[in-house]
Design a protein around this motif. Structure first.
Motif, PDB file in Angstrom:
ATOM      1  N   THR A   1       0.835  -1.207   0.000  1.00  0.00           N
ATOM      2  CA  THR A   1       0.000   0.000   0.000  1.00  0.00           C
ATOM      3  C   THR A   1       0.863   1.247   0.000  1.00  0.00           C
ATOM      4  OG1 THR A   1      -0.165  -0.099   2.406  1.00  0.00           O
ATOM      5  CG2 THR A   1      -1.957  -1.109   1.143  1.00  0.00           C
ATOM      6  N   VAL A   2       2.102   1.123   0.455  1.00  0.00           N
ATOM      7  CA  VAL A   2       3.025   2.262   0.486  1.00  0.00           C
ATOM      8  C   VAL A   2       3.622   2.501  -0.896  1.00  0.00           C
ATOM      9  CG1 VAL A   2       5.161   3.154   1.489  1.00  0.00           C
ATOM     10  CG2 VAL A   2       3.562   1.847   2.915  1.00  0.00           C
ATOM     11  N   ASN A   3       4.048   1.425  -1.550  1.00  0.00           N
ATOM     12  CA  ASN A   3       4.639   1.517  -2.872  1.00  0.00           C
ATOM     13  C   ASN A   3       3.991   0.454  -3.761  1.00  0.00           C
ATOM     14  OD1 ASN A   3       6.154   1.551  -5.177  1.00  0.00           O
ATOM     15  ND2 ASN A   3       8.141   1.444  -4.153  1.00  0.00           N
ATOM     16  N   PRO A   4       2.920   0.808  -4.500  1.00  0.00           N
ATOM     17  CA  PRO A   4       2.197  -0.171  -5.317  1.00  0.00           C
ATOM     18  C   PRO A   4       3.052  -0.884  -6.367  1.00  0.00           C
ATOM     19  CG  PRO A   4       0.934   1.846  -5.101  1.00  0.00           C
ATOM     20  CD  PRO A   4       2.296   2.123  -4.526  1.00  0.00           C
ATOM     21  N   ALA A   5       4.233  -0.351  -6.666  1.00  0.00           N
ATOM     22  CA  ALA A   5       5.108  -1.019  -7.629  1.00  0.00           C
ATOM     23  C   ALA A   5       5.704  -2.294  -7.033  1.00  0.00           C
ATOM     24  CB  ALA A   5       6.218  -0.071  -8.069  1.00  0.00           C
ATOM     25  N   ILE A   6       5.683  -2.384  -5.710  1.00  0.00           N
ATOM     26  CA  ILE A   6       6.198  -3.584  -5.048  1.00  0.00           C
ATOM     27  C   ILE A   6       5.041  -4.566  -4.884  1.00  0.00           C
ATOM     28  CG2 ILE A   6       7.247  -4.514  -2.959  1.00  0.00           C
ATOM     29  CD1 ILE A   6       8.526  -1.764  -2.532  1.00  0.00           C
ATOM     30  N   LYS A   7       5.159  -5.683  -5.579  1.00  0.00           N
ATOM     31  CA  LYS A   7       4.105  -6.690  -5.497  1.00  0.00           C
ATOM     32  C   LYS A   7       4.682  -8.056  -5.814  1.00  0.00           C
ATOM     33  CE  LYS A   7       2.473  -5.711 -10.154  1.00  0.00           C
ATOM     34  NZ  LYS A   7       1.357  -5.284 -10.968  1.00  0.00           N
ATOM     35  N   THR A   8       3.929  -9.064  -5.444  1.00  0.00           N
ATOM     36  CA  THR A   8       4.317 -10.430  -5.757  1.00  0.00           C
ATOM     37  C   THR A   8       3.059 -11.214  -6.111  1.00  0.00           C
ATOM     38  OG1 THR A   8       5.571 -12.356  -5.003  1.00  0.00           O
ATOM     39  CG2 THR A   8       4.161 -11.274  -3.369  1.00  0.00           C
ATOM     40  N   VAL A   9       3.241 -12.201  -6.943  1.00  0.00           N
ATOM     41  CA  VAL A   9       2.143 -13.066  -7.348  1.00  0.00           C
ATOM     42  C   VAL A   9       2.369 -14.431  -6.691  1.00  0.00           C
ATOM     43  CG1 VAL A   9       0.982 -14.183  -9.289  1.00  0.00           C
ATOM     44  CG2 VAL A   9       1.837 -11.842  -9.527  1.00  0.00           C
TER      45      VAL A   9
END
Length: 173
Positions: free
Chosen positions: A21-29
């Motif tokens: 939620t802080v940095n939406p570019a950080i994600k994992t599937v």
């Protein structure tokens, strides 16, 4: 630690994307397999005059005339849960079903689960479950019936769902 519970509407494979939620570019599937809430395992079986096959929707189709009262077909499989479980289902006139908890030596622990005592606690030491579909008629008659049996965790019965394993070979009980 935060617990995440994911409930799927249908069994199968899917992916869950988790994003910051802080940095939406950080994600994992994360790959996820949704399992059926129906904990039973069964499949084709034949014995004591009855034959069970599996319908395309995963329900059991029972045919034949049992060789006697309390005779039929059965399946034994590893117990997938501990705790409270609920047995529900729809059957056919003249047929009953129940589930028994077995220890490592195949001895029954506690009472059989049936529609009369459908919410029970899995006894300590249970390693496998024994499902049987039997004639409850003193003089069995010819059957041609579809039945839907469900064993699920908790004390609430939900709509019937196809079990994950419908290819377990059974036999006569």
């Amino acid at each position: 630690m935060t617990t995440i519970v994911i409930t799927g509407k249908q069994p199968g494979k899917t992916d869950v994307t988790i994003s910051s939620t802080v940095n939406p570019a950080i994600k994992t599937v994360v790959p996820v397999t949704v399992l059926s809430r129906n904990l039973l395992s069964y499949g084709p079986a034949s014995g004591n005059g009855l034959t069970a096959t599996v319908n395309s929707d995963g329900s059991l189709h029972i045919t034949g005339t049992a060789t006697g009262q309390w005779r039929g077909v059965s399946w034994t499989f590893p117990c997938p849960v501990q705790g409270t479980v609920n047995l529900s289902g729809t059957g056919a006139a003249g047929l009953s079903f129940n589930v028994k908890c077995l220890d490592a030596k195949g001895q029954q622990l506690g009472a059989s689960m049936n529609l009369g005592n459908r919410v029970v606690e899995i006894p300590a030491g249970t390693v496998s479950l024994y499902l049987n579909v039997i004639s409850n008629e003193s003089t069995p008659t010819l059957k041609e019936s579809d039945i839907r049996i469900q064993l699920e965790s908790g004390d609430t019965a939900h709509d019937w769902m196809r079990p994950d394993n419908t290819s377990l070979r059974g036999g006569g009980q």
